[in-house]
Scaffold this active site. Structure first.
Site, PDB file in Angstrom:
ATOM      1  N   GLU A 154       6.924  44.898 -43.243  1.00  0.00           N
ATOM      2  CA  GLU A 154       5.564  44.922 -42.528  1.00  0.00           C
ATOM      3  C   GLU A 154       6.874  44.458 -41.195  1.00  0.00           C
ATOM      4  O   GLU A 154       6.830  44.621 -40.114  1.00  0.00           O
ATOM      5  CB  GLU A 154       5.406  44.379 -42.148  1.00  0.00           C
ATOM      6  CG  GLU A 154       3.466  44.858 -43.764  1.00  0.00           C
ATOM      7  CD  GLU A 154       3.773  46.514 -43.752  1.00  0.00           C
ATOM      8  OE1 GLU A 154       3.640  46.623 -42.742  1.00  0.00           O
ATOM      9  OE2 GLU A 154       3.675  46.476 -44.878  1.00  0.00           O
ATOM     10  N   HIS A 175      10.816  48.051 -35.346  1.00  0.00           N
ATOM     11  CA  HIS A 175      10.868  48.636 -34.403  1.00  0.00           C
ATOM     12  C   HIS A 175      10.373  49.495 -34.275  1.00  0.00           C
ATOM     13  O   HIS A 175      10.405  49.901 -32.717  1.00  0.00           O
ATOM     14  CB  HIS A 175      10.746  49.764 -36.221  1.00  0.00           C
ATOM     15  CG  HIS A 175      10.786  51.454 -35.939  1.00  0.00           C
ATOM     16  ND1 HIS A 175      10.657  52.172 -36.325  1.00  0.00           N
ATOM     17  CD2 HIS A 175      11.889  51.394 -34.871  1.00  0.00           C
ATOM     18  CE1 HIS A 175      10.638  53.563 -36.297  1.00  0.00           C
ATOM     19  NE2 HIS A 175      12.021  53.348 -35.021  1.00  0.00           N
TER      20      HIS A 175
END
Length: 692
Positions: A476, A482
């Site tokens: 996660e 990202h």
């Protein structure tokens, strides 16, 4: 929005955070009404602009429109998933179809689409950058898939279907949560807890206290409790009882039964595909992905299935021998697998999950996540104590670069609770971009959060993780990076705004650094003594990385193949019959089940992964090859490779075609070979003469 709580849209907390403490459940309904009306006005102004369409007055205007709605929505859906209640759930059932109607109306705005279509048809003459072309393409395709090219009657039909689908997806997720929240197996001390290690006893005691059962122990359907219970409990009849409740979520003949919802959802999705000119819903969903076609997906999944089921059969024989050695005469059933696999691992590698867990403290694994990010990307985290979030358990961090420039805000929500849906996920309150806002500010800072469901420890005790939990945390945080490292101009291609079968690459790739020896040596330290994990235990952990690979891959691949079967058939009158048919054709072992049986398969019926669950494996092909780029240098933190990784994977979002950006990073597209080796299903020597 003067009549509404301004804290919903004017975020003036630390570094632009929302002031969560100023929000109330009753604020959302009127705020949604006002924000929807405001967005509609903005859309009408863009569509009715008398000037010739340009990228700025149409596409950039669309990128900036709906800011109030985006903020209210971000806060609401966060609460609906991570800290819900009856009021929020009732509003969720009302808002989901209302939002669908709103966006259907926009997607069918003829004047607006005419402007976008004009730009699309003349795009070669507009002097657009690559990112601008990608953004234009995203808007154009989005409108086409919303029915912009359909006749009016067909548009209205599509809008009605999408509204129904929105309501069905909401109800599906709420039903699963109700089943998870409503079931617990309350146990007393003594024989009921045979085999249960201390860390799990503590978690079960805390779960019992939450349910008003002080002094007792609760098995719940939270993965952080149910999985270790199935692993360690010596009471087979209790394992069976808990397992059957776990796999029966959404399939109970009661108000929360999801089977009818599945049937209706699949029928409506099929209608959507036909209206839009696709052979089936999978073709529609795969149109803008790396995989491109259902055949390409099924080819990968079936190649992997053959190897996985062969390996699982070998492992099942080992389990059957162990059961016989214990003087028992029962066959291997799904509630036995985790229990005996753990015993085999303890024998084969001479360590158990219980022995490993004291070295995996949540605090230390969080530190490890941040340290890896620092080594790869020159960023660090600064925790901001005392800053209010949406729940007291949520922690707030500033993410800064080496020059102390603020890069992002990050919130970590790590513990399970009855108000939170199961699983783990990353989301954003605000995405990074560089556009100039209406108030003159240039760009926005990403505000990213991770949600997990680890068992909360007793007061004063550390939270201890399993190795799978630790991988989840890294996974996660890979998604979070990202979003936080995004460096694009336009919001629609920011961060995780990429194709579904590319979005898991940054997260799955990040998992690799958890088991880099220098990271484990530094952060896998005993919670009582502070001593690092002994070298012999570390060696065993690394040697056992692919243990039980057949079981794990069969669980996943069967779910992905059922997902594709559902979404490639013309009609599915009885989804459970189709599920059974697919599993029979595959030769699904009796000793295993799908990772997500259809009635609680939230990924595909309420989570956005419809005809897309395969993407975890598609991305795993990429991530295994990507980590090989570091391994080939002999340095897991090679600076040159890390810079290329940031520049071509973590920072570009959807501004570049995923195949092109992966080639820019790696120089080539991968084959599945590295993934099969990583999973322990093959060796490179075995693959050298195959077509895998």
């Amino acid at each position: 929005m003067p009549a509404n709580n301004p804290a919903l849209t004017d975020w003036n907390g630390l570094n632009g955070l929302p002031r969560f403490e100023a929000l109330n459940d009753g604020d959302f309904a009127p705020a949604f009404d006002a924000a929807l009306a405001r967005h509609e006005e903005e859309i009408d102004a863009i569509a009715g602009n008398p000037d010739q369409p340009s990228f700025d007055n149409t596409i950039v205007a669309l990128e900036l429109a709906g800011d109030d709605l985006s903020r209210v929505s971000a806060l609401f859906w966060n609460r609906a998933g991570a800290h819900t209640n009856d009021t929020i759930q009732a509003l969720e059932r009302e808002i989901s179809p209302k939002m669908s109607r709103h966006y259907s109306k926009i997607g069918m705005n003829a004047e607006l689409f005419k402007r976008i279509d004009t730009l699309w048809e003349t795009r070669e003459t507009l002097g657009l950058t690559l990112e601008q072309t990608r953004v234009l393409e995203r808007h154009w395709k989005g409108f086409v898939k919303s029915g912009a090219k359909l006749e009016k009657t067909e548009q209205e039909k599509l809008a009605g279907i999408n509204e129904k689908l929105a309501g069905l997806g909401t109800q599906f997720g709420q039903n699963v949560l109700a089943d998870e929240k409503g079931w617990a197996l309350i146990l007393a001390d003594g024989d009921d807890l045979q085999g249960i290690p201390d860390f799990l006893r503590d978690a079960m005691a805390a779960a019992a206290r939450e349910r008003g059962e002080d002094g007792k122990f609760a098995v719940t359907l939270s993965r952080s409790i149910i999985e270790p219970f199935l692993t360690f409990s010596e009471r087979r009849e209790l394992r069976e009882q808990a397992f059957k409740a776990w796999v029966a979520r959404g399939e109970n003949d009661g108000l929360s039964d999801n089977r009818g919802i599945i049937r209706d959802t699949l029928a409506l999705r099929g209608e959507v595909a036909k209206l839009l000119g696709y052979g089936n819903f999978a073709e529609l969903k795969l149109d803008n992905t790396m995989a491109k076609t259902p055949d390409a997906v099924n080819d990968l999944l079936k190649k992997v299935w053959a190897k996985a089921v062969k390996r699982a059969g070998e492992d099942e024989a080992d389990i059957a021998r162990l059961i016989a050695d214990e003087g028992r005469n029962h066959e291997v059933m799904p509630w036995d697998w985790r229990h005996y696999a753990e015993k085999i691992r303890a024998r084969k590698f001479n360590f158990s999950e219980a022995e490993l867990k004291p070295y995996l403290q949540l605090e230390k694994i969080i530190d490890a996540c941040f340290d890896v990010a620092g080594r790869l990307f020159d960023i660090h985290a600064v925790e901001k104590k005392g800053v209010a979030a949406y729940h007291p358990d949520v922690r707030v961090f500033e993410i800064r670069d080496r020059d102390e420039k603020l890069v992002a805000m990050f919130l970590g929500d790590y513990f399970a609770r009855s108000s939170k849906r199961s699983g783990a996920w990353m989301s954003a309150f605000q995405s990074q971009h560089k556009l100039t806002l209406k108030n003159g500010a240039k760009g926005e800072l990403p505000i990213i959060y991770n949600v997990c469901n680890f068992a909360k420890p007793a007061e004063g005790k550390p939270a201890l993780l399993s190795l799978d939990d630790a991988r989840t945390l890294f996974h996660e945080f890979g998604h979070a990076l990202h979003g936080m490292l995004s460096n694009v101009t336009y919001p629609s291609v920011s961060g995780t705004g990429v194709s579904r079968d590319f979005v898991e690459l940054p997260s799955q790739l990040y998992e690799h650094w958890l088991t880099v020896p220098e990271i484990l040596k530094q952060y896998a330290v005993h919670f009582e003594t502070g001593k690092p994990m002994p070298q012999d235990l570390l060696d065993k952990v690394l040697a056992a990385r692919s243990f039980n690979a057949g079981f794990n891959t069969v669980e996943f691949t069967s779910s992905a193949l059922v997902d594709m079967a559902f979404h490639t058939r013309d009609a599915v009158a009885d989804p459970m019959a189709v599920q059974a048919e697919v599993l029979k054709e595959l030769g699904m072992p009796k000793s295993m089940v799908m990772r997500h049986a259809s009635p609680h398969f939230q990924h595909i019926f309420s989570g956005g992964y419809s005809a897309g669950y395969y993407s975890y494996m598609w991305s795993e092909v990429l991530d295994a090859d990507a980590f090989s780029a570091f391994e080939e240098t002999g340095d897991a933190f090679n600076g040159e490779i890390a810079r290329k990784l940031r520049d071509h994977v973590y920072s570009v979002g959807g501004s570049v075609d995923p195949e092109d950006t992966y080639r820019a990073f790696r120089g080539k597209l991968p084959s599945p070979d590295a993934m099969l080796v990583k999973r322990g299903l093959s060796t490179f020597e075995e693959l050298s003469g195959s077509d895998a």
